[in-house]
Design an enzyme around this catalytic site. Structure first.
Site, PDB file in Angstrom:
ATOM      1  CB  CYS A 116      10.413   2.056  11.612  1.00 38.07           C
ATOM      2  SG  CYS A 116      10.311   0.375  11.974  1.00 38.07           S
ATOM      3  CG  HIS A 258      12.110   2.801   8.121  1.00 40.80           C
ATOM      4  ND1 HIS A 258      12.777   1.310   8.995  1.00 40.80           N
ATOM      5  CD2 HIS A 258      10.882   2.068   8.186  1.00 40.80           C
ATOM      6  CE1 HIS A 258      11.931   0.288   8.371  1.00 40.80           C
ATOM      7  NE2 HIS A 258      10.153   0.866   8.438  1.00 40.80           N
ATOM      8  CG  ASN A 288      10.250  -3.581   8.836  1.00 35.72           C
ATOM      9  OD1 ASN A 288      11.393  -2.459   9.048  1.00 35.72           O
ATOM     10  ND2 ASN A 288       9.130  -2.664   8.351  1.00 35.72           N
TER      11      ASN A 288
HETATM   12  N1  ACO Z   1       0.269 -13.173   0.988  1.00 41.03           N
HETATM   13  C1  ACO Z   1      -0.778 -13.493  -0.217  1.00 41.03           C
HETATM   14  N2  ACO Z   1      -2.050 -13.157   0.196  1.00 41.03           N
HETATM   15  C2  ACO Z   1      -1.916 -11.500   1.137  1.00 41.03           C
HETATM   16  C3  ACO Z   1      -1.330 -11.087   1.865  1.00 41.03           C
HETATM   17  C4  ACO Z   1       0.593 -12.316   2.257  1.00 41.03           C
HETATM   18  N3  ACO Z   1       1.558 -12.412   2.394  1.00 41.03           N
HETATM   19  N4  ACO Z   1      -0.974 -10.520   3.299  1.00 41.03           N
HETATM   20  C5  ACO Z   1      -2.162 -10.025   2.796  1.00 41.03           C
HETATM   21  N5  ACO Z   1      -3.000 -10.731   1.559  1.00 41.03           N
HETATM   22  C6  ACO Z   1      -4.147 -10.376   1.041  1.00 41.03           C
HETATM   23  C7  ACO Z   1      -5.528  -9.649   1.703  1.00 41.03           C
HETATM   24  O1  ACO Z   1      -5.891 -10.543   2.622  1.00 41.03           O
HETATM   25  C8  ACO Z   1      -6.213  -9.367   0.641  1.00 41.03           C
HETATM   26  O2  ACO Z   1      -6.938 -10.320   0.033  1.00 41.03           O
HETATM   27  P1  ACO Z   1      -8.417  -9.693   0.037  1.00 41.03           P
HETATM   28  O3  ACO Z   1      -8.676  -9.163  -0.609  1.00 41.03           O
HETATM   29  O4  ACO Z   1      -8.498 -10.527  -0.733  1.00 41.03           O
HETATM   30  O5  ACO Z   1      -8.616  -9.145   1.364  1.00 41.03           O
HETATM   31  C9  ACO Z   1      -5.135  -9.006  -0.710  1.00 41.03           C
HETATM   32  O6  ACO Z   1      -3.434  -9.957  -0.163  1.00 41.03           O
HETATM   33  C10 ACO Z   1      -4.657  -7.206  -0.682  1.00 41.03           C
HETATM   34  O7  ACO Z   1      -4.299  -7.307   1.241  1.00 41.03           O
HETATM   35  P2  ACO Z   1      -3.657  -5.452   1.441  1.00 41.03           P
HETATM   36  O8  ACO Z   1      -3.572  -5.227   2.664  1.00 41.03           O
HETATM   37  O9  ACO Z   1      -4.776  -4.823   0.545  1.00 41.03           O
HETATM   38  O10 ACO Z   1      -2.620  -5.053   0.060  1.00 41.03           O
HETATM   39  P3  ACO Z   1      -1.745  -3.940   0.274  1.00 41.03           P
HETATM   40  O11 ACO Z   1      -1.084  -4.006  -0.662  1.00 41.03           O
HETATM   41  O12 ACO Z   1      -1.969  -3.481   0.687  1.00 41.03           O
HETATM   42  O13 ACO Z   1       0.355  -4.868   0.474  1.00 41.03           O
HETATM   43  C11 ACO Z   1       1.091  -4.439   2.737  1.00 41.03           C
HETATM   44  C12 ACO Z   1       0.334  -5.123   2.388  1.00 41.03           C
HETATM   45  C13 ACO Z   1       2.368  -5.012   2.530  1.00 41.03           C
HETATM   46  C14 ACO Z   1       1.185  -4.564   4.279  1.00 41.03           C
HETATM   47  C15 ACO Z   1       0.908  -2.949   2.938  1.00 41.03           C
HETATM   48  O14 ACO Z   1       0.120  -2.521   2.891  1.00 41.03           O
HETATM   49  C16 ACO Z   1       2.783  -1.456   3.475  1.00 41.03           C
HETATM   50  O15 ACO Z   1       3.543  -2.025   3.464  1.00 41.03           O
HETATM   51  N6  ACO Z   1       2.131  -1.764   4.512  1.00 41.03           N
HETATM   52  C17 ACO Z   1       3.592  -0.803   5.012  1.00 41.03           C
HETATM   53  C18 ACO Z   1       3.657  -1.279   6.187  1.00 41.03           C
HETATM   54  C19 ACO Z   1       4.757  -1.317   7.121  1.00 41.03           C
HETATM   55  O16 ACO Z   1       5.853  -0.718   6.301  1.00 41.03           O
HETATM   56  N7  ACO Z   1       4.449  -1.566   8.047  1.00 41.03           N
HETATM   57  C20 ACO Z   1       6.223  -1.799   9.605  1.00 41.03           C
HETATM   58  C21 ACO Z   1       6.154  -0.424  10.058  1.00 41.03           C
HETATM   59  S1  ACO Z   1       7.985  -0.246  10.152  1.00 41.03           S
HETATM   60  C22 ACO Z   1       7.956  -0.419  12.564  1.00 41.03           C
HETATM   61  O17 ACO Z   1       7.682   0.563  12.635  1.00 41.03           O
HETATM   62  C23 ACO Z   1       7.636  -1.429  12.764  1.00 41.03           C
END
Ligand code: ACO
Length: 333
Positions: A116, A258, A288
């Site tokens: 990214c 990004h 994304n």
């Molecule tokens: N729907 C419903 N619940 C979900 C989902 C979903 N899609 N995904 C995770 N959950 C649940 C989890 O299981 C967790 O449940 P639990 O508390 O019972 O264990 C709860 O929701 C909270 O999960 P978290 O991982 O703490 O959620 P968070 O607020 O951190 O959001 C996310 C997750 C959106 C992935 C966030 O961490 C994020 O955006 N991270 C950055 C990712 C990113 O930008 N990646 C790409 C980089 S670019 C590249 O190089 C390709």
């Protein structure tokens, strides 16, 4: 101005996305998620996904043709094509296919992979070629079809990604250098946080000889780690680039990060004390789109007429590698 007296100017941009759209509601029929969860945690409502018979090269060529049209440049005037992508149609690269598709038959073409961050890394490479006097006109494309590599049964990652392409035309400029600063970083220690990796299986040949016969496995991601990394490193790299450009945060007109997660965009802007109306976001529509996300957002904002001649634009990419970087440039065709 640089030592050689040659500056860089962006003279056109373009973008393209597939027409097929997947909504949060539809995603909730595939995995255990909801529109409400995805919107509040990420800001994403929809993403555009390529059909099986669409290719990365074709989508990138559309974005490139549109950028060339804005630049009013004949494809044959392009000296170099850089394709930033992690999802080439062919592991040998897709930039040459694009060269053929747009008729840029004088251009050298190669792929560049920095996930990214690819567009920002590509901009830095393009600037080096222009400032050294090697090339005059460079087409830089960021394009990815991550939908082909997402695990559609993993709700923690599949909700984030979409497909797209964006392009800019960079030109040598004798009077002014519009690229005011560029800062790039990598840290392989956290490489395991985000991967789309080859997994080998051993296949015996003759005697004791073996060969690896495997394939690329779907994307794996530690979302929390990437989130923490982004909110720590992105403001830092932007501050470094602002310092290099001799600018202060209030002088920034537009922040184009990004498009990974709305919460990351908000946290970075807050840390830099850049007001929310200066932060460009099109996450709701596209999710994304990896290397495409910055040029796609730039192109949309330019075509909406929001960005005015002379505006200072800060770009920042971050992602797998881990890689991150920032670039600051002045808009003006
Ligand atoms: N729907 C419903 N619940 C979900 C989902 C979903 N899609 N995904 C995770 N959950 C649940 C989890 O299981 C967790 O449940 P639990 O508390 O019972 O264990 C709860 O929701 C909270 O999960 P978290 O991982 O703490 O959620 P968070 O607020 O951190 O959001 C996310 C997750 C959106 C992935 C966030 O961490 C994020 O955006 N991270 C950055 C990712 C990113 O930008 N990646 C790409 C980089 S670019 C590249 O190089 C390709």
């Amino acid at each position: 101005m640089t030592q050689s007296g040659v500056g860089i100017k962006i003279i056109g941009c373009g973008s393209a996305t597939p027409s097929q759209v997947l909504t949060n509601e539809q995603l909730s029929q595939i995995v255990d998620t909801s529109d409400e969860w995805i919107k509040t945690r990420t800001g994403i409502s929809r993403r555009h996904l390529a059909l099986a018979d669409e290719s990365l090269s074709e989508l990138a060529a559309k974005a490139a043709a549109s950028a060339l049209e804005m630049a009013q440049l004949n494809p044959q005037a392009i000296d170099l094509i850089i394709l930033a992508t992690s999802t080439a149609d062919d592991l040998f690269g897709s930039a040459n296919k694009i060269q053929h598709l747009i008729g840029a038959n004088q251009a050298v073409a190669f792929d560049l992979t920095a996930a990214c961050s690819g567009f920002v890394f590509g901009l830095s490479v393009a600037a080096s070629f222009i400032r050294s006097g090697t090339y005059q006109n460079i087409l830089l494309i960021g394009a990815d079809l991550l939908s082909r590599w997402v695990d559609w049964s993993d709700r923690t990652s599949c909700v984030l990604f979409g497909d797209g392409a964006g392009a800019v035309v960079c030109q040598a400029n004798q009077t002014e250098d519009h690229l005011l600063a560029c800062e790039l970083y990598s840290d392989g220690r956290q490489n395991g946080s985000l991967n789309l990796a080859y997994q080998s299986e051993s296949q015996p040949m003759v005697d004791n000889l073996q060969v690896a016969r495997g394939g690329y496995q779907p994307l794996t991601m530690n979302g929390k780690e990437i989130y923490r990394f982004a909110v720590a490193k992105v403001p830092e790299v932007i501050e470094k680039a602002l310092f290099k450009a001799n600018l202060q945060a209030p002088q920034v007109d537009w922040l184009i990060l990004h498009q990974a997660n709305q919460r990351i965009l908000d946290a970075v802007a807050e840390r830099l004390q850049i007001s929310p109306e200066k932060v460009i976001s099109n996450l709701a529509e596209y999710g994304n789109t990896s290397a495409a996300s910055i040029p796609l957002a730039l192109d949309e904002t330019i075509r909406q007429g929001k960005i005015k001649c002379g505006d200072i634009i800060v770009l920042s990419g971050f992602g797998a590698g881990l890689t991150w970087g920032a670039a600051i440039f002045r808009w003006g065709i």
